[in-house]
Design a protein around this motif. Structure first.
Motif, mmCIF file in Angstrom:
data_model
loop_
_atom_site.group_PDB
_atom_site.id
_atom_site.type_symbol
_atom_site.label_atom_id
_atom_site.label_comp_id
_atom_site.label_asym_id
_atom_site.label_seq_id
_atom_site.Cartn_x
_atom_site.Cartn_y
_atom_site.Cartn_z
ATOM 1 N N ILE A 177 0.841 -1.209 0.000
ATOM 2 C CA ILE A 177 0.000 0.000 0.000
ATOM 3 C C ILE A 177 0.869 1.250 0.000
ATOM 4 O O ILE A 177 0.627 2.186 -0.761
ATOM 5 C CB ILE A 177 -0.986 -0.010 1.190
ATOM 6 N N VAL A 178 1.899 1.271 0.825
ATOM 7 C CA VAL A 178 2.807 2.426 0.882
ATOM 8 C C VAL A 178 3.508 2.610 -0.472
ATOM 9 O O VAL A 178 3.641 3.729 -0.968
ATOM 10 C CB VAL A 178 3.830 2.266 2.031
ATOM 11 N N SER A 179 3.918 1.513 -1.109
ATOM 12 C CA SER A 179 4.577 1.591 -2.415
ATOM 13 C C SER A 179 3.648 2.183 -3.465
ATOM 14 O O SER A 179 4.044 3.045 -4.251
ATOM 15 C CB SER A 179 5.029 0.200 -2.877
ATOM 16 N N ILE A 180 2.404 1.735 -3.499
ATOM 17 C CA ILE A 180 1.429 2.238 -4.474
ATOM 18 C C ILE A 180 1.173 3.729 -4.259
ATOM 19 O O ILE A 180 1.166 4.513 -5.208
ATOM 20 C CB ILE A 180 0.100 1.445 -4.399
ATOM 21 N N ILE A 181 0.973 4.121 -3.004
ATOM 22 C CA ILE A 181 0.722 5.537 -2.700
ATOM 23 C C ILE A 181 1.920 6.389 -3.105
ATOM 24 O O ILE A 181 1.769 7.438 -3.724
ATOM 25 C CB ILE A 181 0.377 5.732 -1.203
ATOM 26 N N THR A 182 3.122 5.927 -2.816
ATOM 27 C CA THR A 182 4.333 6.662 -3.165
ATOM 28 C C THR A 182 4.475 6.796 -4.685
ATOM 29 O O THR A 182 4.728 7.879 -5.198
ATOM 30 C CB THR A 182 5.581 5.964 -2.582
ATOM 31 N N LEU A 183 4.304 5.695 -5.401
ATOM 32 C CA LEU A 183 4.435 5.740 -6.857
ATOM 33 C C LEU A 183 3.370 6.627 -7.476
ATOM 34 O O LEU A 183 3.643 7.397 -8.395
ATOM 35 C CB LEU A 183 4.351 4.326 -7.439
ATOM 36 N N THR A 184 2.138 6.528 -6.998
ATOM 37 C CA THR A 184 1.049 7.337 -7.533
ATOM 38 C C THR A 184 1.309 8.816 -7.270
ATOM 39 O O THR A 184 1.146 9.654 -8.155
ATOM 40 C CB THR A 184 -0.305 6.924 -6.911
ATOM 41 N N ASP A 192 2.951 14.247 -9.428
ATOM 42 C CA ASP A 192 3.510 15.514 -8.980
ATOM 43 C C ASP A 192 4.719 15.885 -9.835
ATOM 44 O O ASP A 192 5.842 15.503 -9.548
ATOM 45 C CB ASP A 192 3.907 15.447 -7.509
ATOM 46 N N CYS A 193 4.451 16.617 -10.876
ATOM 47 C CA CYS A 193 5.523 17.063 -11.770
ATOM 48 C C CYS A 193 5.752 18.561 -11.652
ATOM 49 O O CYS A 193 6.385 19.164 -12.509
ATOM 50 C CB CYS A 193 5.184 16.671 -13.203
ATOM 51 N N GLY A 194 5.194 19.169 -10.611
ATOM 52 C CA GLY A 194 5.441 20.580 -10.350
ATOM 53 C C GLY A 194 4.427 21.528 -10.943
ATOM 54 O O GLY A 194 4.612 22.737 -10.887
ATOM 55 N N PHE A 195 3.355 21.005 -11.537
ATOM 56 C CA PHE A 195 2.299 21.871 -12.065
ATOM 57 C C PHE A 195 0.971 21.136 -12.008
ATOM 58 O O PHE A 195 0.926 19.915 -11.997
ATOM 59 C CB PHE A 195 2.596 22.338 -13.492
ATOM 60 N N LYS A 237 8.828 15.728 -19.347
ATOM 61 C CA LYS A 237 9.305 14.343 -19.236
ATOM 62 C C LYS A 237 8.654 13.647 -18.051
ATOM 63 O O LYS A 237 8.259 12.487 -18.145
ATOM 64 C CB LYS A 237 10.830 14.317 -19.092
ATOM 65 N N CYS A 238 8.528 14.341 -16.949
ATOM 66 C CA CYS A 238 7.900 13.782 -15.759
ATOM 67 C C CYS A 238 6.436 13.445 -16.030
ATOM 68 O O CYS A 238 5.972 12.345 -15.738
ATOM 69 C CB CYS A 238 8.008 14.772 -14.600
#
Length: 172
Positions: A9-16, A21-24, A67-68
């Motif tokens: 669950i922590v991995s999925i939340i982190t990856l998502t 979040d690409c700064g915009f 790219k992000c």
């Protein structure tokens, strides 16, 4: 077992969270898209954008954010080799630049991709020294052609009219 589930669950939340979040802000709901389109159509004709059609003129921080957001952003200049079919050649960019115009605050870019047909993508960006502050984008079927008679003001109107027509078709 609980530890593995928690780790998953922590991995999925982190990856998502990282992927989004690409700064915009990248809200592309129909309502938000129409607002941004109207705003850009009003603002862009007032700007003195310089057409360069050179991928190297994309500001580094803007390119990093693109790219992000797209999971990678490879693009060929108009005179460079690119993937012109669905063969997926790894050594060639998948995007073919057709238009790049910018000033210190705005960037307008259009490119084609070639898969089972040609699609054009149009990205209009407002940016500052920190990166993208606003973005609007759309895609159309068929390739974009830029010739010696190209007029950037007509381009804005044409893309706006295409997008409005598509929105009407979707709603009917």
């Amino acid at each position: 077992m609980k530890k593995n589930i928690l780790l998953f669950i922590v991995s999925i939340i982190t990856l998502t969270s990282y992927a989004q979040d690409c700064g915009f802000k990248n809200d592309h709901s129909e309502e938000e898209s129409n607002k941004k389109l109207a705003w850009f159509v009003k603002e862009l004709p007032e700007q003195k954008l310089v057409i360069s059609n050179d991928k190297n003129d994309i500001p580094t921080h803007v390119l990093k954010q693109l790219k992000c957001a797209s999971g990678g952003f490879d693009i060929a200049n108009p005179d460079e080799k690119y993937q012109s079919d669905c063969s997926g050649e790894d050594d060639k960019p998948s995007r073919h630049l057709k238009l790049l115009a910018k000033n210190k605050e705005y960037l307008v870019m259009s490119y084609n991709t070639y898969n089972l047909g040609i699609s054009s993508y149009h990205i209009w960006i407002k940016y500052n020294k920190s990166g993208i502050t606003d973005i609007w984008y759309t895609s159309t079927m068929g390739g974009m052609v830029v010739d010696s008679k190209f007029d950037i003001l007509n381009y804005y109107k044409s893309i706006s009219n295409q997008e409005k027509a598509r929105t009407r078709l979707i709603k009917n």
